[in-house]
Design an enzyme around this catalytic site. Structure first.
Site, PDB file in Angstrom:
ATOM      1  N   TYR A 190       9.841  45.908 -20.121  1.00  0.00           N
ATOM      2  CA  TYR A 190       9.590  45.647 -21.531  1.00  0.00           C
ATOM      3  C   TYR A 190       8.622  46.688 -22.079  1.00  0.00           C
ATOM      4  O   TYR A 190       7.832  47.285 -21.344  1.00  0.00           O
ATOM      5  CB  TYR A 190       9.044  44.235 -21.751  1.00  0.00           C
ATOM      6  CG  TYR A 190       7.645  43.993 -21.222  1.00  0.00           C
ATOM      7  CD1 TYR A 190       6.516  44.232 -22.004  1.00  0.00           C
ATOM      8  CD2 TYR A 190       7.449  43.513 -19.933  1.00  0.00           C
ATOM      9  CE1 TYR A 190       5.240  44.002 -21.519  1.00  0.00           C
ATOM     10  CE2 TYR A 190       6.172  43.274 -19.432  1.00  0.00           C
ATOM     11  CZ  TYR A 190       5.071  43.518 -20.234  1.00  0.00           C
ATOM     12  OH  TYR A 190       3.800  43.301 -19.749  1.00  0.00           O
ATOM     13  N   CYS A 191       8.699  46.901 -23.384  1.00  0.00           N
ATOM     14  CA  CYS A 191       7.807  47.842 -24.068  1.00  0.00           C
ATOM     15  C   CYS A 191       7.725  47.418 -25.526  1.00  0.00           C
ATOM     16  O   CYS A 191       8.253  46.377 -25.906  1.00  0.00           O
ATOM     17  CB  CYS A 191       8.291  49.275 -23.910  1.00  0.00           C
ATOM     18  SG  CYS A 191      10.012  49.526 -24.392  1.00  0.00           S
ATOM     19  N   THR A 192       7.064  48.205 -26.348  1.00  0.00           N
ATOM     20  CA  THR A 192       6.780  47.775 -27.719  1.00  0.00           C
ATOM     21  C   THR A 192       8.045  47.466 -28.512  1.00  0.00           C
ATOM     22  O   THR A 192       8.234  46.349 -28.988  1.00  0.00           O
ATOM     23  CB  THR A 192       5.963  48.853 -28.456  1.00  0.00           C
ATOM     24  OG1 THR A 192       4.799  49.162 -27.696  1.00  0.00           O
ATOM     25  CG2 THR A 192       5.560  48.369 -29.835  1.00  0.00           C
TER      26      THR A 192
END
Length: 304
Positions: A190-192
Site C-alpha cells: 500500500y502507498c498514498t
C-alpha cells in the site's frame, strides 16, 4: 465562494514524446491557474495539482482527452485555501518535468508498461476486497510502500514498514533478505495514492514473492471508503502544504514527537537548513533538529 481542491492522479501508458506532453501539461495548468507537481516519462504521468474546483475539473477533463489518459486514476481531496488570485495555497508553484521514472525506484529497465498499464504487477484489491481477504486469511501481511517517516503518523495495523528513507532504497531493501520469510505469504502493498505499489508489487514478484497484492487507489481511496472505522490507523502524510490528511472526525494519533514524546501528527522539516529529514514534531518542539545535528537543541521548547 471559490472551493479549493487538490487532485492526485497517475496513469501508466507508453508515451512516445514525453517532452510534448510536458509542454501541453505546463500550458494547460498555467492557463487554468493551477499549481502543483507533475512528472512525465516514457511510461506515463504522475501528478498532484491544486486550485479552484472548476479549474481543476476542467484540467481533468482536458487531460483525459489524451487517449492514453482516458482511464487515468484520479482522487480528490480538500485544499487548505486559495490566495487572492485563486491559486492553491498548498503548492508554492507549478512544476512540470520529464524524468526517467515517474516513481523513482532506480529500476527503470524492470518496469514494463503497455496500453493497459503496468505489466506483471500485483493483483489489485479495492478497499472492500481487501477486507474480504483479511477476513478469509489469517496470514495477510501489510507492506508499506512509502518512505519510513511517512509511517510514523499513520499506517495499517501491524504493517511491515521497511527502513527506507526514499523510494530508491527499496530495491536494495527487498534484496537484503530481511523479508524472505514473507515470500510464501499473502502480501498487500500500500502507498498514498496507489502509484508506488504499481511498481513495488512487480519488483517484489520478480524477486520471489509468490502472492502479492496492491491496494487499488492507495490509502486515499481506502480512507474515502472506511474513514476511521477500518484497518488504517492515524493520519496520512501528503507531499504538499497540508502536511497530512485524516479520514474522519476522530483519527487515532500514533505519532510521537521526536523532542518530547508527546502524541502528535505534525510533521516538519529538520530545522537545520542543510537537512532534508522529516520529523514528527509537536508545536512546542517546532525548531527541533534531527539526530544528524545533535549539537543544536530546540531552545524554545519547554520540554528541553
Amino acid at each position: 465562494m471559490p472551493v479549493p481542491k487538490i487532485l492526485l492522479f497517475y496513469a501508466f501508458t507508453p508515451l512516445p514524446d514525453p517532452e510534448a506532453v510536458r509542454l501541453w501539461q505546463r500550458d494547460l495548468c498555467a492557463s487554468l491557474g493551477l499549481r502543483g507537481r507533475i512528472l512525465i516519462s516514457k511510461d506515463g504521468i504522475n501528478g498532484t495539482v491544486g486550485g479552484e474546483l472548476d479549474a481543476v475539473k476542467r484540467y481533468l477533463r482536458s487531460t483525459r482527452e489524451y487517449p492514453g489518459f482516458r482511464e487515468l486514476d484520479a482522487k480528490w481531496s480538500a485544499g487548505s485555501g486559495l490566495d487572492a488570485d485563486g491559486r492553491s495555497l498548498d503548492f508554492p508553484k507549478l512544476s512540470v518535468k520529464v524524468r526517467e521514472e515517474i516513481v523513482s525506484f532506480g529500476a527503470p529497465d524492470e518496469l514494463r508498461v503497455d496500453e493497459h498499464g503496468v505489466v506483471g504487477g500485483g493483483e489489485r484489491l479495492d478497499p472492500r476486497a481487501l477486507h474480504t481477504l483479511v477476513q478469509e486469511r489469517d496470514d495477510v501481511v501489510f507492506f508499506d510502500g512509502r518512505n519510513r517517516f511517512e509511517a510514523e503518523i499513520g499506517r495499517f495495523r501491524d504493517a511491515v514498514v521497511p527502513e527506507v528513507a526514499n523510494t530508491r532504497e527499496f530495491v536494495a531493501e527487498l534484496e537484503s533478505g530481511k523479508y524472505d520469510h514473507l515470500k510464501d505469504k499473502p502480501v498487500v502493498t500500500y502507498c498514498t495514492g496507489g502509484i508506488r505499489c504499481e511498481v513495488l508489487s512487480g519488483l517484489m514478484k520478480s524477486r520471489g514473492f509468490q502472492e502479492v497484492y496492491q491496494l487499488d487507489g492507495g490509502v486515499v481511496r481506502y480512507g474515502e471508503t472506511f474513514g476511521d472505522a477500518g484497518l488504517w490507523e492515524g493520519s496520512l502524510y501528503v507531499f504538499d502544504g497540508r502536511g497530512s490528511v485524516t479520514f474522519g472526525d476522530e483519527p487515532a494519533v500514533i505519532g510521537r514527537c521526536a523532542g518530547c514524546d508527546a502524541p502528535t501528527s505534525r510533521m516538519r522539516n529538520c530545522a537545520d537548513p542543510s537537512c532534508r529529514e522529516q520529523l514528527v514534531v509537536c508545536e512546542a518542539c517546532d525548531v527541533l533538529r534531527c539526530a544528524a545535528h545533535p549539537a543544536v537543541e530546540a531552545a524554545d521548547s519547554p520540554h528541553r
